[in-house]
Design an enzyme around this catalytic site. Sequence first.
Site, PDB file in Angstrom:
ATOM      1  N   SER A  52      15.774   1.877 -13.940  1.00 39.03           N
ATOM      2  CA  SER A  52      16.253   2.909 -14.864  1.00 39.03           C
ATOM      3  C   SER A  52      16.381   4.296 -14.249  1.00 39.03           C
ATOM      4  CB  SER A  52      15.348   2.981 -16.096  1.00 39.03           C
ATOM      5  OG  SER A  52      15.586   1.896 -16.963  1.00 39.03           O
ATOM      6  N   LYS A  87      19.811   5.626 -14.000  1.00 36.83           N
ATOM      7  CA  LYS A  87      20.492   6.227 -15.160  1.00 36.83           C
ATOM      8  C   LYS A  87      20.742   7.719 -14.951  1.00 36.83           C
ATOM      9  CE  LYS A  87      18.349   2.886 -18.317  1.00 36.83           C
ATOM     10  NZ  LYS A  87      17.303   2.641 -19.331  1.00 36.83           N
ATOM     11  N   TYR A 111      26.252  -2.719 -13.779  1.00 41.80           N
ATOM     12  CA  TYR A 111      24.980  -2.157 -14.236  1.00 41.80           C
ATOM     13  C   TYR A 111      23.793  -2.815 -13.533  1.00 41.80           C
ATOM     14  CZ  TYR A 111      21.344  -0.561 -17.459  1.00 41.80           C
ATOM     15  OH  TYR A 111      20.216  -0.003 -18.000  1.00 41.80           O
ATOM     16  N   TYR A 166      10.719   6.755 -21.129  1.00 43.01           N
ATOM     17  CA  TYR A 166      10.834   5.811 -22.239  1.00 43.01           C
ATOM     18  C   TYR A 166      10.228   6.421 -23.502  1.00 43.01           C
ATOM     19  CZ  TYR A 166      11.848   2.628 -18.355  1.00 43.01           C
ATOM     20  OH  TYR A 166      12.379   2.053 -17.247  1.00 43.01           O
ATOM     21  N   VAL A 196      11.308   0.256 -14.258  1.00 38.30           N
ATOM     22  CA  VAL A 196      10.343  -0.831 -14.410  1.00 38.30           C
ATOM     23  C   VAL A 196       9.985  -1.509 -13.091  1.00 38.30           C
ATOM     24  CG1 VAL A 196      10.924  -1.289 -16.814  1.00 38.30           C
ATOM     25  CG2 VAL A 196      12.148  -2.510 -14.991  1.00 38.30           C
TER      26      VAL A 196
END
Length: 309
Positions: A65, A68, A193, A245, A263
């Site tokens: 992540s 992102k 992705y 998160y 993660v």
Amino acid sequence: MICNDKEAIDYMVEEANTYTKDGRVADYIPALKVADPDTLSVAIYENEKTCITAGNTEETFTLQSISKVLTLALALMDRGEDEVFSRVGMEPTGDPFNSMIKLETHSPSRPLNPMINAGALAVTSMIYGSSVDEKLGRLLAFIHELTGNSSIRYDEKVAKSEYETADLNRSLSYFMKQHGVIEDEVEHLLELYTKQCAIEVNCRDLAKIGYIIANEGKHVESQRPIIPLHIARILKTFMVTCGMYNASGEFAIRVGIPAKSGVSGGIMASVPYGVGIGIYGPALDDKGNSIAGMRLLESLSQRYDLSIF
């Protein structure tokens, strides 16, 4: 100066490492299950050179992540704020990063922010390019420029593992396609992705990217702008409000540093007009954040007064 405090950094890493026993590695992505949960390493940039490290900072891990933040930067440079934020919102969510709840209950049905999976998928779909390979190549070239490390690639095994277990992300993508948020073919988007999430870096790479975002988007050595200033500010804001998160609020109070986790156990932190920090600790808490990495950042923030609040 953090650079002159090696003994203290080593002690903080050793202390934080005791928390790994309370975490567990991500097991819902099969290729991530092999990580050593006792690992903890950190690299810190305070100037044009890595000023301090602890642990095995050459060990590579996948962005997950953390990617992102980078795809958001690229999409904003490609499309501009108006288009990006017409499809993705700017608000935090207290829901898990892979939740579909807000897509179904909010009108219009767009993701609340770019740091949850739905928002990240929408952002990735906005990167310019005529094929998966071209878009991925542009993202990798961007990362090479940020890090100065042209050897960075994606881990094919991890990408394949994520693609084959991406049913929830497929559901999010099809829902958004139905509501006009994304236009790409879903399988092409998922291929891109999962490959972006599987890009491999080390702590030094993360710390250098974090430093650039912290310092107005300027290249570490040349001070040449790589990320426009207003986009660097947007990135830091999302890192504060949504980067950890659904633990982002507590993290802002306890640590107060713009940061983004993944993660795989990575954390990238950017202290505005200050340092960049890269951490790897694959043992996760129940929110999906590196449990020892969170503790280490809290210790760093308290000792060196790094909180922006």
